[in-house]
Write an enzyme that holds these catalytic residues in place. Structure first.
Site, mmCIF file in Angstrom:
data_model
loop_
_atom_site.group_PDB
_atom_site.id
_atom_site.type_symbol
_atom_site.label_atom_id
_atom_site.label_comp_id
_atom_site.label_asym_id
_atom_site.label_seq_id
_atom_site.Cartn_x
_atom_site.Cartn_y
_atom_site.Cartn_z
ATOM 1 N N GLU A 114 -15.470 -9.596 -18.499
ATOM 2 C CA GLU A 114 -15.401 -8.262 -19.106
ATOM 3 C C GLU A 114 -16.589 -8.087 -20.044
ATOM 4 O OE1 GLU A 114 -11.866 -7.309 -21.259
ATOM 5 O OE2 GLU A 114 -10.547 -8.361 -19.857
ATOM 6 N N ASP B 225 -3.734 -9.102 -22.991
ATOM 7 C CA ASP B 225 -4.935 -9.505 -23.722
ATOM 8 C C ASP B 225 -4.484 -10.609 -24.678
ATOM 9 O OD1 ASP B 225 -3.911 -8.351 -26.105
ATOM 10 O OD2 ASP B 225 -4.882 -6.443 -25.697
ATOM 11 N N PRO B 226 -5.367 -11.150 -25.533
ATOM 12 C CA PRO B 226 -4.937 -12.290 -26.360
ATOM 13 C C PRO B 226 -3.673 -12.045 -27.176
ATOM 14 C CG PRO B 226 -7.309 -12.112 -26.439
ATOM 15 C CD PRO B 226 -6.824 -10.899 -25.682
ATOM 16 N N ASN C 77 -13.091 -14.300 -26.911
ATOM 17 C CA ASN C 77 -13.574 -14.807 -28.209
ATOM 18 C C ASN C 77 -14.450 -16.050 -28.103
ATOM 19 O OD1 ASN C 77 -10.469 -13.721 -28.865
ATOM 20 N ND2 ASN C 77 -12.109 -12.890 -30.145
ATOM 21 N N LYS D 101 -1.287 -9.768 -26.269
ATOM 22 C CA LYS D 101 -0.252 -9.206 -25.397
ATOM 23 C C LYS D 101 -0.083 -10.111 -24.184
ATOM 24 C CE LYS D 101 -1.549 -4.444 -26.574
ATOM 25 N NZ LYS D 101 -2.731 -4.803 -27.377
ATOM 26 N N ASP E 69 -12.490 12.666 -25.942
ATOM 27 C CA ASP E 69 -11.156 13.044 -25.472
ATOM 28 C C ASP E 69 -10.144 13.281 -26.599
ATOM 29 O OD1 ASP E 69 -10.735 10.485 -26.395
ATOM 30 O OD2 ASP E 69 -9.687 9.781 -24.605
ATOM 31 N N HIS F 128 -18.132 -10.254 -30.142
ATOM 32 C CA HIS F 128 -18.070 -11.634 -29.657
ATOM 33 C C HIS F 128 -19.322 -12.464 -29.904
ATOM 34 C CE1 HIS F 128 -14.597 -10.436 -26.733
ATOM 35 N NE2 HIS F 128 -14.172 -10.716 -27.957
ATOM 36 N N ASP G 120 -16.686 10.950 -29.698
ATOM 37 C CA ASP G 120 -15.393 10.906 -29.018
ATOM 38 C C ASP G 120 -15.369 12.019 -27.980
ATOM 39 O OD1 ASP G 120 -12.684 10.628 -28.365
ATOM 40 O OD2 ASP G 120 -12.109 12.047 -29.931
ATOM 41 N N GLU H 120 -7.378 -13.114 -20.316
ATOM 42 C CA GLU H 120 -7.623 -13.460 -21.724
ATOM 43 C C GLU H 120 -6.479 -14.319 -22.281
ATOM 44 O OE1 GLU H 120 -10.614 -9.959 -23.242
ATOM 45 O OE2 GLU H 120 -8.495 -9.697 -23.676
#
Length: 517
Positions: A150, A4-5, A92, A7, A161, A125, A159, A52
């Protein structure tokens, strides 16, 4: 591990490679993967060059090197699947000018691609209008197809989990739609409509990640064992070698399970039908889907009055007022009034749906421009009694108590600093009030500095203040100001400094007139 941006690490096997060697590795790897898919009879319609890639790719951080990797990947795609589209992907779109810059770089280096793809998460975004505008600009400027690679939205704030979610009722994000199944469907529908009908050369929308559901354990500990054993969740401990600061600390679990299109037990949600419904249409009855959150603020000591109606978000995205019943007693409302500065979360029921109201009890400041943040003396009256060299509102964050602006004074001559700074207050309801104002400075010598309150033109109360040293703020406080609602009231500060030879100076900031409760 994924990209991602933040990573964009190189694979372990490619660490230390020079750009020439890495370029060849990208080409060989892409050829190998696509050849295996082709030989297995897989129909590949599009290949994406990185994920990304906001100015980074596979460990490279300059476009001069990134373009080599993209060129190698694109060349491999054209050789194995000549009919497939080649896509680039960025995130972004709300970052002004970023997409135009990426497209310009791709054009400058003559990168061979067909589709400029964007991530679009409405809670991060920006607006759909902006998304359509930036993608249309690229489509029309460079003749490219565009799409959303995406998108997702939450079907519940809960939540599922035992691992905290990115999106919930407590998240500091833009809540564009209710966190309901209908809200999720409406979000996807609007993204598709934007690309299909409001964006030049728009070709499609991809939902990510619709199947990322909970593993079904009854506790975090039980789930953690499953995540680690089977690789469920967003990362396991093994990802730490790639991403020690994020995955290595927060591995396990899934932060987007409430954005899947399947319930925790694996059954499909009705929102999964949206992909067919946008093609073939649907005319369901319009019903209330969720209740908009209500936020109220009250001055300390004032009665807390809750609304009789709240806005219901309908299944078509419209809103309409509906009656509400709040689960709170008169005694609890009185306790909120008298409980000091605090925030209360109240619940209720409206049209059979849960309603939520956040009530903030605040020490409301009745003064205009209390910290001089307007950049001038709006609301204040300056009465110069001496001949100070400098007496003005100043923009200097390091010398301010709050914000960036404050009142500044300085003078070189002895006994030349003498002034009052005063604000008349109108429309103040009867009650008991507290006034405060702060000062700091230096080289003041003997001083006569005090905060004051005037009633009907006469000083009714004062609080002595001191000027000592830079950064040492002294706050004058006057409590228990009894005001009957009819008197003329003004608050202020009086400053007189002998000066110690180097020039008396000081800063005044953060005045407040608030209810004493």
């Amino acid at each position: 591990f994924w990209a991602d941006p933040s990573k964009q690490m190189a694979p372990k096997a490619w660490e230390g490679m020079e750009i020439e060697e890495k370029t060849e590795a990208v080409y060989d790897y892409t050829i190998d993967c696509l050849t295996k898919l082709r030989d297995a009879g897989v129909d590949v319609g599009m290949v994406q060059l990185g994920n990304e890639t906001n100015g980074r790719l596979c460990g490279e951080k300059t476009w001069f090197n990134i373009q080599y990797l993209m060129q190698a990947g694109s060349r491999a795609v054209r050789e194995v699947y000549p009919e497939a589209l080649v896509a680039v992907h960025f995130a972004n779109p709300e970052s002004e000018g970023s997409y135009a810059a990426y497209a310009s770089k791709l054009a400058y280096y003559d990168v061979d691609y067909d589709v400029f793809a964007s991530s679009y998460y409405p809670f991060w975004h920006g607006t759909l209008d902006n998304l359509a505008a930036v993608l249309t600009d690229i489509a029309e400027t460079y003749g490219k197809k565009v799409m959303v690679m995406e998108t997702s939205y939450a079907y519940t704030p809960e939540d599922t989990d035992f691992f905290p979610n990115t999106i919930s009722d407590d998240s500091a994000v833009t809540k564009s739609y209710p966190y309901t199944v209908q809200g999720q469907a409406n979000s996807v529908r609007d993204v598709i409509d934007t690309i299909a009908n409001r964006t030049a050369n728009g070709i499609g929308v991809v939902y990510w990640e619709g199947t990322w559901i909970t593993v079904g354990g009854d506790s975090h500990e039980e789930n953690a064992a499953l995540w680690e054993t089977y690789g469920s969740g967003w990362a396991t401990s093994f990802a730490a070698a790639y991403d020690p600061d994020d995955a290595g600390r927060y591995y396990g679990g899934c932060a987007v399970d409430n954005q899947a299109m399947f319930a925790p037990d694996g059954t499909p949600l009705p929102s999964l039908q949206i992909f067919n419904l946008v093609r073939f249409g649907n005319e369901p009855a319009i019903v209330a889907d969720a209740i908009e959150d209500t936020a109220l603020s009250f001055d300390l000591g004032s009665a807390v009055v809750l609304p009789d109606t709240v806005n219901a978000v309908m299944s078509d995205g419209s809103t309409r007022p509906v009656p509400v019943v709040w689960d709170v007693t008169e005694a609890e409302l009185a306790a909120m009034r008298d409980g000091g500065v605090n925030v209360y979360a109240l619940s209720g029921t409206a049209d059979g749906l849960p309603a939520r109201c956040v009530v903030s009890m605040e020490a409301f400041n009745y003064l205009t421009n209390p910290g001089f943040e307007s950049g001038d003396l709006t609301g204040w009256q300056l009465n110069e009694l001496g001949s100070a060299d400098e007496l003005y509102v100043e923009d200097k964050v390091t010398d301010s108590l709050g914000g960036t602006w404050h009142m500044h004074f300085w003078s070189a001559a002895e006994n030349s600093v003498a002034f009052t700074l005063e604000q008349p207050v109108t429309g103040l309801p009867a009650g008991t009030y507290r006034y405060s104002i702060s000062i700091m400075g230096g080289d003041a010598g003997e001083t006569d500095v005090y905060a004051y309150v005037k009633l009907d033109g006469e000083i009714a109360a004062t609080a002595p203040m001191e000027i000592t040293a830079y950064g040492s703020w002294d706050t004058g406080v006057i409590d228990d100001i009894a005001y009957d609602g009819t008197q003329e009231i003004a608050v202020g500060i009086s400053v007189q400094c002998q000066g110690s030879g180097a020039g008396a100076w000081g800063k005044i900031d953060d005045a407040s007139l608030s209810s004493a409760g």
